[in-house]
Design a protein around this motif. Structure first.
Motif, short mmCIF file in Angstrom:
data_model
loop_
_atom_site.label_atom_id
_atom_site.label_comp_id
_atom_site.label_asym_id
_atom_site.label_seq_id
_atom_site.Cartn_x
_atom_site.Cartn_y
_atom_site.Cartn_z
N TYR A 108 0.83 -1.21 0.00
CA TYR A 108 0.00 0.00 0.00
C TYR A 108 0.86 1.26 0.00
CZ TYR A 108 -3.18 3.60 1.70
OH TYR A 108 -3.90 4.77 1.88
N ILE A 109 1.91 1.25 0.71
CA ILE A 109 2.81 2.41 0.75
C ILE A 109 3.42 2.66 -0.63
CG2 ILE A 109 4.96 3.30 1.73
CD1 ILE A 109 2.61 3.42 3.62
N LEU A 110 3.74 1.55 -1.34
CA LEU A 110 4.37 1.72 -2.65
C LEU A 110 3.39 2.18 -3.71
CD1 LEU A 110 6.66 -1.47 -2.64
CD2 LEU A 110 7.33 0.90 -2.18
N ALA A 111 2.14 1.65 -3.69
CA ALA A 111 1.14 2.03 -4.69
C ALA A 111 -0.22 2.09 -4.02
CB ALA A 111 1.13 1.04 -5.85
N LYS A 112 -0.56 3.24 -3.51
CA LYS A 112 -1.76 3.37 -2.71
C LYS A 112 -3.03 3.14 -3.51
CE LYS A 112 0.21 6.52 0.71
NZ LYS A 112 0.07 7.82 1.39
N ASP A 113 -3.14 3.72 -4.72
CA ASP A 113 -4.38 3.61 -5.48
C ASP A 113 -4.62 2.16 -5.92
OD1 ASP A 113 -4.77 6.30 -5.19
OD2 ASP A 113 -3.80 6.83 -7.10
N VAL A 114 -3.59 1.59 -6.47
CA VAL A 114 -3.75 0.20 -6.93
C VAL A 114 -4.07 -0.73 -5.77
CG1 VAL A 114 -2.56 -1.73 -8.05
CG2 VAL A 114 -2.20 0.60 -8.88
N ILE A 172 -7.68 -4.24 -2.86
CA ILE A 172 -8.28 -4.63 -1.58
C ILE A 172 -9.79 -4.53 -1.67
CG2 ILE A 172 -8.50 -3.95 0.84
CD1 ILE A 172 -5.60 -3.11 0.78
N TYR A 173 -10.30 -3.51 -2.33
CA TYR A 173 -11.76 -3.34 -2.45
C TYR A 173 -12.35 -4.49 -3.24
CZ TYR A 173 -16.22 -1.51 -4.04
OH TYR A 173 -17.55 -1.36 -4.32
N LEU A 174 -11.70 -4.81 -4.36
CA LEU A 174 -12.24 -5.88 -5.19
C LEU A 174 -12.19 -7.23 -4.47
CD1 LEU A 174 -10.72 -4.85 -8.66
CD2 LEU A 174 -13.08 -4.58 -7.88
N GLU A 175 -11.10 -7.50 -3.80
CA GLU A 175 -10.99 -8.78 -3.07
C GLU A 175 -12.03 -8.85 -1.96
OE1 GLU A 175 -7.01 -8.97 -1.71
OE2 GLU A 175 -6.15 -9.52 -3.65
N MET A 187 -14.99 -7.22 -1.83
CA MET A 187 -16.31 -7.38 -2.41
C MET A 187 -16.50 -8.79 -2.95
SD MET A 187 -17.82 -4.63 -1.80
CE MET A 187 -19.31 -4.93 -2.75
N GLU A 188 -15.44 -9.39 -3.47
CA GLU A 188 -15.53 -10.77 -3.95
C GLU A 188 -15.86 -11.71 -2.81
OE1 GLU A 188 -12.80 -14.07 -6.33
OE2 GLU A 188 -11.99 -12.09 -5.82
N GLN A 189 -15.25 -11.51 -1.70
CA GLN A 189 -15.53 -12.37 -0.54
C GLN A 189 -16.95 -12.15 -0.03
OE1 GLN A 189 -12.50 -11.52 2.30
NE2 GLN A 189 -10.85 -12.47 1.11
N ILE A 190 -17.43 -10.87 -0.08
CA ILE A 190 -18.76 -10.57 0.46
C ILE A 190 -19.85 -11.10 -0.46
CG2 ILE A 190 -20.36 -8.71 1.02
CD1 ILE A 190 -17.94 -7.10 1.97
N LEU A 191 -19.70 -10.88 -1.78
CA LEU A 191 -20.76 -11.22 -2.72
C LEU A 191 -20.69 -12.65 -3.21
CD1 LEU A 191 -20.70 -7.93 -4.84
CD2 LEU A 191 -22.27 -8.54 -2.99
N ALA A 192 -19.65 -13.37 -2.81
CA ALA A 192 -19.50 -14.74 -3.32
C ALA A 192 -20.64 -15.64 -2.88
CB ALA A 192 -18.16 -15.32 -2.87
N GLY A 193 -21.18 -15.45 -1.75
CA GLY A 193 -22.25 -16.31 -1.26
C GLY A 193 -23.63 -15.73 -1.42
N MET A 194 -23.81 -14.70 -2.18
CA MET A 194 -25.12 -14.05 -2.32
C MET A 194 -25.79 -14.45 -3.63
SD MET A 194 -24.14 -10.27 -0.83
CE MET A 194 -25.84 -9.79 -0.80
N ASP A 195 -27.15 -14.48 -3.67
CA ASP A 195 -27.93 -14.84 -4.86
C ASP A 195 -28.48 -13.61 -5.59
OD1 ASP A 195 -27.47 -17.47 -4.27
OD2 ASP A 195 -29.33 -17.72 -3.13
N LYS A 196 -27.84 -12.50 -5.54
CA LYS A 196 -28.29 -11.28 -6.19
C LYS A 196 -27.45 -10.99 -7.43
CE LYS A 196 -30.11 -9.07 -2.03
NZ LYS A 196 -30.05 -7.89 -1.15
N ILE A 197 -28.10 -10.42 -8.41
CA ILE A 197 -27.43 -9.99 -9.63
C ILE A 197 -27.59 -8.48 -9.75
CG2 ILE A 197 -27.35 -10.14 -12.16
CD1 ILE A 197 -28.46 -12.96 -11.90
#
Length: 358
Positions: free
Chosen positions: A306-312, A317-320, A322-332
């Motif tokens: 994070y220190i080396l590339a904050k935006d990336v 981290i956000y995508l990972e 959200m992937e963990q949160i939405l992986a078990g959901m039945d919504k599209i």
């Protein structure tokens, strides 16, 4: 001193013993016969067959020598008394003393003598051999303040006749008193239960040593051979009660043994369980610490990126996440800007489940 008896059946005399003879008969020697035979032999030996007064003198000398000679056997000792005073002791072998000024006292020193404490044995033609108790001698006080009835014998023999006869006024009575005192002392140092059960041999040996030490201090001239406890028990008046106490003590000991056995079984088991729980706790602690350390290391690695590339890093981290949160959901989720030609909702997950079930 009493007149000496030479042990061959002869009558005692105040001047000691003549030579021992193997034959029986209690008659005194015929001195006239000895003198006559001596005179006849001297007459035959002298020229002319006449001796006169010389024969009488020679016969008297021989008679005196015969009178003063005495023999001490291998199992005996002798003491010589001069006007009643002890002046010498004689070992086994032939010896000479000077009667009538000196007397000889001869005693057997290998004979075993016995003194009984706590009982007396009497013999009679009508009733035979009988034993009588002496409570004044046998009743003794123990260490735990109980009364015990102890009857015992002391076997001893003479080792120094002079000391035995002249160091003590009443040797036999002294031995008896010393033996009773020693036994009372040993009984007072022990409890009643071992006295009547397991400690009799030890008490006998201790009493023997104490009697011997005391008699040696008195110069009694006696060797104590052994002490024999004939009987050691509670007095007759309290014997039943004492037996009840013994049974209670035996039960107490049995209960103690059972409790000790149970303790020996339970304590190791509890110690094993405690050790097992300790080991499990140690393993859990190590597991938690290792997990925490891993989490901390992962966090530090992410933080360094994070220190080396904050935006990336934020986006990843956000995508990972959200992937963990939405992986078990039945919504599209459908983007509203996609236009009117897009189907607003298509339950793909349910279709997948339905097709999979078929």
């Amino acid at each position: 001193m009493p007149w000496q008896n030479n042990g061959d059946g002869d009558r005692p005399n105040p001047w000691g013993n003549g030579p021992r003879r193997g034959g029986g008969g209690g008659e005194p020697p015929n001195f006239d016969e000895y003198i006559r035979k001596g005179q006849d032999q001297l007459r035959k030996a002298m020229p002319g067959g006449k001796g006169g007064p010389l024969l009488i003198v020679a016969a008297l000398i021989l008679l005196y020598l015969y009178w003063g000679f005495y023999q001490v056997k291998t199992n005996e000792q002798a003491v010589v008394l001069r006007f009643g005073e002890w002046v010498a002791s004689s070992s086994p072998g032939p010896h000479f003393h000077f009667p009538p000024f000196e007397q000889v006292e001869i005693r057997g020193v290998t004979d075993e003598n016995q003194v009984s404490i706590g009982s007396r044995v009497t013999e009679s033609r009508r009733s035979g051999r009988q034993s009588f108790a002496r409570p004044d001698e046998s009743l003794m006080l123990t260490q735990d303040e109980n009364i015990v009835d102890v009857r015992f014998n002391v076997v001893w023999r003479i080792n120094d006749l002079g000391n035995y006869l002249f160091k003590l006024q009443d040797p036999d009575g002294t031995i008896k008193s010393v033996a009773e005192s020693a036994m009372r002392e040993m009984i007072g140092q022990n409890r009643i239960t071992p006295i009547i059960t397991t400690a009799r041999g030890q008490i006998e040996q201790s009493v023997k040593e104490l009697i011997q030490t005391t008699l040696d201090e008195y110069q009694a001239g006696v060797d104590v051979l052994r002490v024999q406890i004939i009987e050691s028990e509670a007095p007759e008046e309290v014997k039943d009660a004492f037996l009840d106490v013994q049974r209670a003590e035996a039960d107490q000991q049995r209960f103690q043994n059972e409790a000790t056995k149970y303790r020996n079984e339970v304590i190791p088991q509890a110690q094993g369980q405690a050790e097992q729980m300790t080991q499990q706790a140690e393993a859990y602690r190590a597991q938690v610490v290792a997990r925490a350390q891993g989490e901390a290391a992962r966090f530090m690695s992410v933080y360094n990126e994070y220190i080396l590339a904050k935006d990336v890093t934020k986006k990843r981290i956000y995508l990972e996440t959200m992937e963990q949160i939405l992986a078990g959901m039945d919504k599209i989720v459908v983007d509203g800007k996609a236009g009117s030609g897009v189907v607003p909702y298509l339950p793909l997950e349910q279709l997948n489940k339905k097709s999979g079930g078929e």
